[in-house]
Design a protein around this motif. Structure first.
Motif, mmCIF file in Angstrom:
data_model
loop_
_atom_site.group_PDB
_atom_site.id
_atom_site.type_symbol
_atom_site.label_atom_id
_atom_site.label_comp_id
_atom_site.label_asym_id
_atom_site.label_seq_id
_atom_site.Cartn_x
_atom_site.Cartn_y
_atom_site.Cartn_z
ATOM 1 N N ARG A 5 39.440 66.878 -4.697
ATOM 2 C CA ARG A 5 40.669 66.220 -4.255
ATOM 3 C C ARG A 5 40.453 64.726 -4.164
ATOM 4 N N VAL A 6 41.416 63.985 -4.643
ATOM 5 C CA VAL A 6 41.362 62.527 -4.584
ATOM 6 C C VAL A 6 42.067 62.087 -3.299
ATOM 7 N N PRO A 7 41.412 61.250 -2.494
ATOM 8 C CA PRO A 7 42.046 60.799 -1.239
ATOM 9 C C PRO A 7 43.337 60.035 -1.503
ATOM 10 N N LEU A 8 44.248 60.138 -0.560
ATOM 11 C CA LEU A 8 45.551 59.486 -0.678
ATOM 12 C C LEU A 8 45.412 57.971 -0.773
ATOM 13 N N VAL A 9 44.445 57.412 -0.063
ATOM 14 C CA VAL A 9 44.244 55.958 -0.104
ATOM 15 C C VAL A 9 43.878 55.515 -1.514
ATOM 16 N N THR A 10 43.036 56.293 -2.191
ATOM 17 C CA THR A 10 42.648 55.949 -3.558
ATOM 18 C C THR A 10 43.859 55.987 -4.482
ATOM 19 N N LEU A 11 44.673 57.000 -4.336
ATOM 20 C CA LEU A 11 45.884 57.089 -5.163
ATOM 21 C C LEU A 11 46.826 55.920 -4.905
ATOM 22 N N MET A 12 46.940 55.530 -3.640
ATOM 23 C CA MET A 12 47.819 54.407 -3.308
ATOM 24 C C MET A 12 47.279 53.098 -3.874
ATOM 25 N N LEU A 13 45.955 52.905 -3.846
ATOM 26 C CA LEU A 13 45.363 51.697 -4.407
ATOM 27 C C LEU A 13 45.537 51.639 -5.923
ATOM 28 N N VAL A 14 45.377 52.769 -6.577
ATOM 29 C CA VAL A 14 45.578 52.817 -8.025
ATOM 30 C C VAL A 14 47.039 52.528 -8.363
ATOM 31 N N ALA A 15 47.959 53.112 -7.605
ATOM 32 C CA ALA A 15 49.378 52.870 -7.840
ATOM 33 C C ALA A 15 49.726 51.395 -7.611
ATOM 34 N N ALA A 16 49.176 50.799 -6.557
ATOM 35 C CA ALA A 16 49.438 49.380 -6.282
ATOM 36 C C ALA A 16 48.874 48.505 -7.400
ATOM 37 N N GLY A 17 47.715 48.861 -7.913
ATOM 38 C CA GLY A 17 47.136 48.107 -9.024
ATOM 39 C C GLY A 17 47.974 48.201 -10.280
ATOM 40 N N LEU A 18 48.487 49.393 -10.556
ATOM 41 C CA LEU A 18 49.347 49.557 -11.731
ATOM 42 C C LEU A 18 50.647 48.780 -11.588
ATOM 43 N N VAL A 19 51.215 48.778 -10.403
ATOM 44 C CA VAL A 19 52.451 48.023 -10.172
ATOM 45 C C VAL A 19 52.186 46.525 -10.330
ATOM 46 N N ALA A 20 51.087 46.036 -9.742
ATOM 47 C CA ALA A 20 50.758 44.612 -9.860
ATOM 48 C C ALA A 20 50.489 44.235 -11.315
ATOM 49 N N GLY A 21 49.796 45.090 -12.044
ATOM 50 C CA GLY A 21 49.549 44.831 -13.457
ATOM 51 C C GLY A 21 50.826 44.822 -14.267
ATOM 52 N N GLY A 22 51.730 45.745 -13.953
ATOM 53 C CA GLY A 22 53.026 45.780 -14.633
ATOM 54 C C GLY A 22 53.849 44.531 -14.368
ATOM 55 N N LEU A 23 53.833 44.063 -13.109
ATOM 56 C CA LEU A 23 54.549 42.825 -12.795
ATOM 57 C C LEU A 23 53.940 41.637 -13.526
ATOM 58 N N TRP A 24 52.626 41.600 -13.640
ATOM 59 C CA TRP A 24 51.982 40.490 -14.337
ATOM 60 C C TRP A 24 52.362 40.491 -15.816
ATOM 61 N N TRP A 25 52.312 41.665 -16.450
ATOM 62 C CA TRP A 25 52.680 41.745 -17.864
ATOM 63 C C TRP A 25 54.150 41.388 -18.069
ATOM 64 N N TRP A 26 55.003 41.803 -17.152
ATOM 65 C CA TRP A 26 56.422 41.467 -17.239
ATOM 66 C C TRP A 26 56.596 39.948 -17.208
#
Length: 89
Positions: A5-26
């Motif tokens: 099982r992947v901890p919820l904090v890890t999933l949230m950090l990955v999601a935040a990184g993807l969102v930040a990366g998406g905003l940067w590319w935008w």
């Protein structure tokens, strides 16, 4: 097969990184494709993301024994012995 099982904090950090990366590319694509319609927000986001990429690797915190130090000196470096070695004269 072992399931971990992947901890919820890890999933949230990955999601935040993807969102930040998406905003940067935008912001970067918007600056490149329609430079007349972009504002200071896109420029700040693009410059901030680019500036973060310039941080050296050794700025990141280390974990475990790989980053262990001996009295403030890392294992990779050796104290220089000034009394050893050849005389330049």
């Amino acid at each position: 097969m072992v399931r971990r099982r992947v901890p919820l904090v890890t999933l949230m950090l990955v999601a935040a990184g993807l969102v930040a990366g998406g905003l940067w590319w935008w912001a970067v694509l918007r600056l490149l494709l329609v430079p007349g319609e972009t504002g200071p927000v896109e420029g700040a986001v693009a410059a901030g993301g680019w500036g973060l990429s310039l941080l050296p690797v050794h700025v990141a915190a280390s974990s475990g024994k790989r980053g262990a130090t001996w009295g403030g000196v890392t294992r990779a470096s050796r104290r220089r012995r000034w009394d050893a070695g050849s005389d330049p004269s």
